[in-house]
Design a protein around this motif. Structure first.
Motif, PDB file in Angstrom:
ATOM      1  N   ALA A  69      18.111  -0.041 -15.138  1.00  0.00           N
ATOM      2  CA  ALA A  69      17.142   0.664 -15.969  1.00  0.00           C
ATOM      3  C   ALA A  69      17.748   2.000 -16.398  1.00  0.00           C
ATOM      4  O   ALA A  69      18.681   2.496 -15.773  1.00  0.00           O
ATOM      5  CB  ALA A  69      15.840   0.890 -15.200  1.00  0.00           C
ATOM      6  N   ASN A  70      17.223   2.599 -17.448  1.00  0.00           N
ATOM      7  CA  ASN A  70      17.843   3.839 -17.914  1.00  0.00           C
ATOM      8  C   ASN A  70      17.283   5.080 -17.221  1.00  0.00           C
ATOM      9  O   ASN A  70      17.929   6.128 -17.228  1.00  0.00           O
ATOM     10  CB  ASN A  70      17.701   3.980 -19.431  1.00  0.00           C
ATOM     11  CG  ASN A  70      16.287   4.383 -19.865  1.00  0.00           C
ATOM     12  OD1 ASN A  70      15.309   3.836 -19.375  1.00  0.00           O
ATOM     13  ND2 ASN A  70      16.201   5.323 -20.784  1.00  0.00           N
ATOM     14  N   LEU A  71      16.115   4.968 -16.605  1.00  0.00           N
ATOM     15  CA  LEU A  71      15.526   6.119 -15.925  1.00  0.00           C
ATOM     16  C   LEU A  71      15.281   5.792 -14.454  1.00  0.00           C
ATOM     17  O   LEU A  71      15.005   4.645 -14.108  1.00  0.00           O
ATOM     18  CB  LEU A  71      14.200   6.508 -16.595  1.00  0.00           C
ATOM     19  CG  LEU A  71      14.297   6.973 -18.052  1.00  0.00           C
ATOM     20  CD1 LEU A  71      12.899   7.214 -18.617  1.00  0.00           C
ATOM     21  CD2 LEU A  71      15.145   8.229 -18.179  1.00  0.00           C
ATOM     22  N   PRO A  72      15.367   6.781 -13.577  1.00  0.00           N
ATOM     23  CA  PRO A  72      15.078   6.544 -12.164  1.00  0.00           C
ATOM     24  C   PRO A  72      13.697   5.913 -11.994  1.00  0.00           C
ATOM     25  O   PRO A  72      12.723   6.360 -12.595  1.00  0.00           O
ATOM     26  CB  PRO A  72      15.151   7.942 -11.548  1.00  0.00           C
ATOM     27  CG  PRO A  72      16.097   8.691 -12.433  1.00  0.00           C
ATOM     28  CD  PRO A  72      15.814   8.179 -13.815  1.00  0.00           C
ATOM     29  N   SER A  73      13.622   4.890 -11.174  1.00  0.00           N
ATOM     30  CA  SER A  73      12.414   4.077 -11.096  1.00  0.00           C
ATOM     31  C   SER A  73      12.182   3.560  -9.691  1.00  0.00           C
ATOM     32  O   SER A  73      13.052   3.635  -8.826  1.00  0.00           O
ATOM     33  CB  SER A  73      12.539   2.853 -12.029  1.00  0.00           C
ATOM     34  OG  SER A  73      12.905   3.204 -13.332  1.00  0.00           O
ATOM     35  N   TYR A  74      10.997   2.998  -9.502  1.00  0.00           N
ATOM     36  CA  TYR A  74      10.720   2.091  -8.388  1.00  0.00           C
ATOM     37  C   TYR A  74      10.734   0.691  -8.993  1.00  0.00           C
ATOM     38  O   TYR A  74       9.991   0.406  -9.938  1.00  0.00           O
ATOM     39  CB  TYR A  74       9.373   2.400  -7.747  1.00  0.00           C
ATOM     40  CG  TYR A  74       8.809   1.248  -6.930  1.00  0.00           C
ATOM     41  CD1 TYR A  74       9.572   0.649  -5.930  1.00  0.00           C
ATOM     42  CD2 TYR A  74       7.519   0.759  -7.160  1.00  0.00           C
ATOM     43  CE1 TYR A  74       9.073  -0.417  -5.195  1.00  0.00           C
ATOM     44  CE2 TYR A  74       7.012  -0.294  -6.416  1.00  0.00           C
ATOM     45  CZ  TYR A  74       7.792  -0.878  -5.440  1.00  0.00           C
ATOM     46  OH  TYR A  74       7.303  -1.932  -4.710  1.00  0.00           O
ATOM     47  N   SER A  75      11.584  -0.178  -8.466  1.00  0.00           N
ATOM     48  CA  SER A  75      11.774  -1.491  -9.066  1.00  0.00           C
ATOM     49  C   SER A  75      11.520  -2.609  -8.066  1.00  0.00           C
ATOM     50  O   SER A  75      11.701  -2.419  -6.857  1.00  0.00           O
ATOM     51  CB  SER A  75      13.199  -1.619  -9.622  1.00  0.00           C
ATOM     52  OG  SER A  75      13.420  -0.683 -10.657  1.00  0.00           O
ATOM     53  N   ASP A  98      13.865   1.580  -1.620  1.00  0.00           N
ATOM     54  CA  ASP A  98      14.750   2.140  -2.642  1.00  0.00           C
ATOM     55  C   ASP A  98      13.942   2.510  -3.883  1.00  0.00           C
ATOM     56  O   ASP A  98      13.229   1.666  -4.455  1.00  0.00           O
ATOM     57  CB  ASP A  98      15.819   1.119  -3.027  1.00  0.00           C
ATOM     58  CG  ASP A  98      16.923   1.022  -1.998  1.00  0.00           C
ATOM     59  OD1 ASP A  98      16.789   1.642  -0.924  1.00  0.00           O
ATOM     60  OD2 ASP A  98      17.920   0.326  -2.264  1.00  0.00           O
ATOM     61  N   ALA A  99      14.042   3.742  -4.282  1.00  0.00           N
ATOM     62  CA  ALA A  99      13.346   4.231  -5.466  1.00  0.00           C
ATOM     63  C   ALA A  99      14.074   5.465  -5.971  1.00  0.00           C
ATOM     64  O   ALA A  99      14.928   6.021  -5.289  1.00  0.00           O
ATOM     65  CB  ALA A  99      11.888   4.563  -5.158  1.00  0.00           C
ATOM     66  N   TYR A 100      13.721   5.889  -7.158  1.00  0.00           N
ATOM     67  CA  TYR A 100      14.424   6.963  -7.858  1.00  0.00           C
ATOM     68  C   TYR A 100      15.895   6.583  -8.038  1.00  0.00           C
ATOM     69  O   TYR A 100      16.807   7.367  -7.836  1.00  0.00           O
ATOM     70  CB  TYR A 100      14.286   8.300  -7.135  1.00  0.00           C
ATOM     71  CG  TYR A 100      14.497   9.493  -8.057  1.00  0.00           C
ATOM     72  CD1 TYR A 100      13.601   9.727  -9.099  1.00  0.00           C
ATOM     73  CD2 TYR A 100      15.574  10.335  -7.904  1.00  0.00           C
ATOM     74  CE1 TYR A 100      13.788  10.790  -9.956  1.00  0.00           C
ATOM     75  CE2 TYR A 100      15.779  11.406  -8.765  1.00  0.00           C
ATOM     76  CZ  TYR A 100      14.879  11.620  -9.794  1.00  0.00           C
ATOM     77  OH  TYR A 100      15.083  12.683 -10.661  1.00  0.00           O
ATOM     78  N   LYS A 124       9.387   0.658 -12.627  1.00  0.00           N
ATOM     79  CA  LYS A 124       8.319   1.625 -12.875  1.00  0.00           C
ATOM     80  C   LYS A 124       8.916   3.029 -12.828  1.00  0.00           C
ATOM     81  O   LYS A 124       9.372   3.486 -11.772  1.00  0.00           O
ATOM     82  CB  LYS A 124       7.225   1.460 -11.821  1.00  0.00           C
ATOM     83  CG  LYS A 124       5.956   2.253 -12.084  1.00  0.00           C
ATOM     84  CD  LYS A 124       4.901   1.881 -11.045  1.00  0.00           C
ATOM     85  CE  LYS A 124       3.568   2.538 -11.331  1.00  0.00           C
ATOM     86  NZ  LYS A 124       2.543   2.137 -10.330  1.00  0.00           N
ATOM     87  N   GLU A 125       8.944   3.681 -13.955  1.00  0.00           N
ATOM     88  CA  GLU A 125       9.574   4.995 -14.052  1.00  0.00           C
ATOM     89  C   GLU A 125       8.962   5.996 -13.076  1.00  0.00           C
ATOM     90  O   GLU A 125       7.741   6.049 -12.898  1.00  0.00           O
ATOM     91  CB  GLU A 125       9.435   5.525 -15.481  1.00  0.00           C
ATOM     92  CG  GLU A 125       9.960   6.939 -15.671  1.00  0.00           C
ATOM     93  CD  GLU A 125       9.532   7.551 -16.981  1.00  0.00           C
ATOM     94  OE1 GLU A 125       9.808   8.753 -17.178  1.00  0.00           O
ATOM     95  OE2 GLU A 125       8.909   6.847 -17.807  1.00  0.00           O
ATOM     96  N   ILE A 126       9.820   6.775 -12.422  1.00  0.00           N
ATOM     97  CA  ILE A 126       9.359   7.897 -11.611  1.00  0.00           C
ATOM     98  C   ILE A 126       9.592   9.151 -12.449  1.00  0.00           C
ATOM     99  O   ILE A 126      10.719   9.636 -12.584  1.00  0.00           O
ATOM    100  CB  ILE A 126      10.115   7.985 -10.274  1.00  0.00           C
ATOM    101  CG1 ILE A 126       9.823   6.723  -9.451  1.00  0.00           C
ATOM    102  CG2 ILE A 126       9.713   9.241  -9.505  1.00  0.00           C
ATOM    103  CD1 ILE A 126      10.550   6.673  -8.125  1.00  0.00           C
ATOM    104  N   THR A 135       4.963  11.181  -9.357  1.00  0.00           N
ATOM    105  CA  THR A 135       4.264  10.820 -10.586  1.00  0.00           C
ATOM    106  C   THR A 135       4.994   9.682 -11.277  1.00  0.00           C
ATOM    107  O   THR A 135       6.189   9.798 -11.571  1.00  0.00           O
ATOM    108  CB  THR A 135       4.183  12.030 -11.535  1.00  0.00           C
ATOM    109  OG1 THR A 135       3.537  13.118 -10.867  1.00  0.00           O
ATOM    110  CG2 THR A 135       3.396  11.669 -12.792  1.00  0.00           C
ATOM    111  N   TYR A 136       4.294   8.588 -11.518  1.00  0.00           N
ATOM    112  CA  TYR A 136       4.886   7.440 -12.190  1.00  0.00           C
ATOM    113  C   TYR A 136       4.725   7.535 -13.699  1.00  0.00           C
ATOM    114  O   TYR A 136       3.755   8.117 -14.212  1.00  0.00           O
ATOM    115  CB  TYR A 136       4.235   6.137 -11.713  1.00  0.00           C
ATOM    116  CG  TYR A 136       4.642   5.710 -10.330  1.00  0.00           C
ATOM    117  CD1 TYR A 136       5.954   5.359 -10.048  1.00  0.00           C
ATOM    118  CD2 TYR A 136       3.705   5.634  -9.303  1.00  0.00           C
ATOM    119  CE1 TYR A 136       6.333   4.947  -8.777  1.00  0.00           C
ATOM    120  CE2 TYR A 136       4.070   5.221  -8.023  1.00  0.00           C
ATOM    121  CZ  TYR A 136       5.390   4.884  -7.775  1.00  0.00           C
ATOM    122  OH  TYR A 136       5.758   4.482  -6.521  1.00  0.00           O
TER     123      TYR A 136
END
Length: 410
Positions: A69-75, A98-100, A124-126, A135-136
């Protein structure tokens, strides 16, 4: 998420996947310095997938799904035995999910052997990550794809092998078109897929994109470095984009009647060569692998395998005599002869050929795939069952330019 929202997100995914440009930075410099793989495109592009899902580490009871993904996320991955899915998986370490992060490697465990599964990936973008407030942002999702797990003891194995693509993604697409209608269990990349490592976009555009479009959403692949993958400022980051068995650059695995030993042969010039600027140690690395190879080839899995195949970028013979190839020859040839390896498949020389065993040198046949130029590119097709192993090497015009057959010995 209702049907309208899903359709809207899907349209945005398809539109943006092909429109992502040069990587920039929306993260603090200190974060990027510590974790360069968190680099992101400009924020105005929104949250998008940079790659489609691709499969790694196949096993009878598991499969690993990767994507970027292009932005830090929870996937996470949603999967199941029907397109309704129903089961969710994410990756966690010591109780922390694992997130961000952007590069996702999620292993689906407790699967049934020889079973078809459907899956879809989500990120899901963080938007903000504070110690006591997270904040998501937007959630994006892929299409639904499928894969089939290997059997516990498959009767046969069928794989494709490519090497020395050298940053020509159209070569992957073209060589895949030569495979015909034969089923494929996995694809193996035997080094020098790139000229050198520049950035993430190179990895996506020149390997992951053609692989996902051609097969990797539903058929796994494995990869070992060539000498060119050890070059460039992004060389140490390359490992984050692939998930090999045992989590290393060199590894072993058994599929059906074949035991594969995979060796990372390193650079082809001496460690002291000025171009390496004193920051490589491939002599020590190859010696480490020689000790490991000796142990692997004494294992029950190796000894009971019907066929014993080695995959390594630099061949032990039929090379240019430079330091790296000669060191490989000195270290590995005695081990291959001692443990009765049945076949060694390499690349590197850009001169395709099938070399029969030679008494007093190599007691095993050596197959070398072609190069990166039109007319020298090759696709190797390997099939093995309880009776025989068949190898066919096709040139990029579809003509068979090499073949080898081994009758079952064990």
């Amino acid at each position: 998420m209702n049907k309208s929202e899903h359709s809207s997100n899907r349209r945005r995914f398809l539109k943006n996947l092909g429109a992502v440009g040069t990587l920039g930075s929306v993260l603090p410099p200190a974060v990027l310095a510590a974790q360069p793989t968190l680099q992101s495109p400009s924020a105005e592009k929104g949250h998008v997938f940079l790659s489609e899902p691709y499969l790694q580490q196949p096993a009878p009871d598991s499969m690993t799904v990767m994507w970027i993904a292009n932005l830090p996320s929870y996937s996470w991955v949603e999967y199941g035995e029907t397109s309704a899915l129903g089961t969710k998986a994410h990756r966690s370490t010591d109780g922390i999910i694992d997130a961000y992060n952007r590069i996702n490697q999620i292993k689906l465990n407790h699967l049934k052997p020889a079973t078809k599964y459907y899956y879809r990936v989500f990120s899901k973008e963080i938007a903000e990550f504070k110690p006591y407030k997270l904040t998501y942002g937007n959630t994006i999702e892929s299409d639904t794809y499928s894969f089939t797990t290997p059997a516990v003891s498959p009767q046969a194995v069928r794989c494709l092998i490519m090497n020395d693509v050298h940053d020509r993604p159209e070569t992957i697409t073209h060589l895949l078109s030569l495979k015909g209608n034969d089923p494929v269990d996995f694809v193996f990349f035997n080094g020098d897929m790139f000229d050198y490592q520049t950035d993430e976009q190179q990895i996506i555009d020149h390997m992951l994109a053609p692989c996902s479009a051609g097969f990797a959403r539903e058929i796994p692949f494995m990869f070992v470095r060539g000498n060119h993958e050890t070059r460039g400022k992004y060389r140490s980051e390359l490992q984050h984009y692939f998930g090999n068995p045992q989590g290393r650059q060199y590894f072993s695995y058994t599929w059906g009647p074949v035991h594969f030993t995979v060796i990372d042969t390193g650079e082809d010039k001496p460690d002291a060569e000025p171009v390496y600027a004193g920051i490589v140690d491939f002599d020590g690395y190859r010696a480490e692998q020689a000790r490991w190879v000796d142990q692997v080839m004494q294992s029950k899995e190796f000894k009971k395998a019907t066929y014993r195949v080695v995959l390594m970028h630099i061949p032990t013979f039929y090379h240019n005599g430079w330091h790296g190839p000669t060191h490989c020859q000195q270290l590995f040839t005695p081990l291959f002869n001692k443990h009765k390896v049945d076949l060694c498949i390499s690349g590197h020389t850009h001169k395709y050929g099938v070399h029969e065993p030679v008494a007093g040198q190599h007691a095993y046949p050596i197959v070398i795939g072609g190069g990166s130029k039109d007319g020298s590119r090759t696709l190797i097709k390997l099939k093995a069952d309880a009776k025989r192993l068949n190898l066919s090497m096709l040139r990029d015009d579809g003509q068979e330019v090499g073949a080898y057959q081994i009758a079952a010995k064990r």
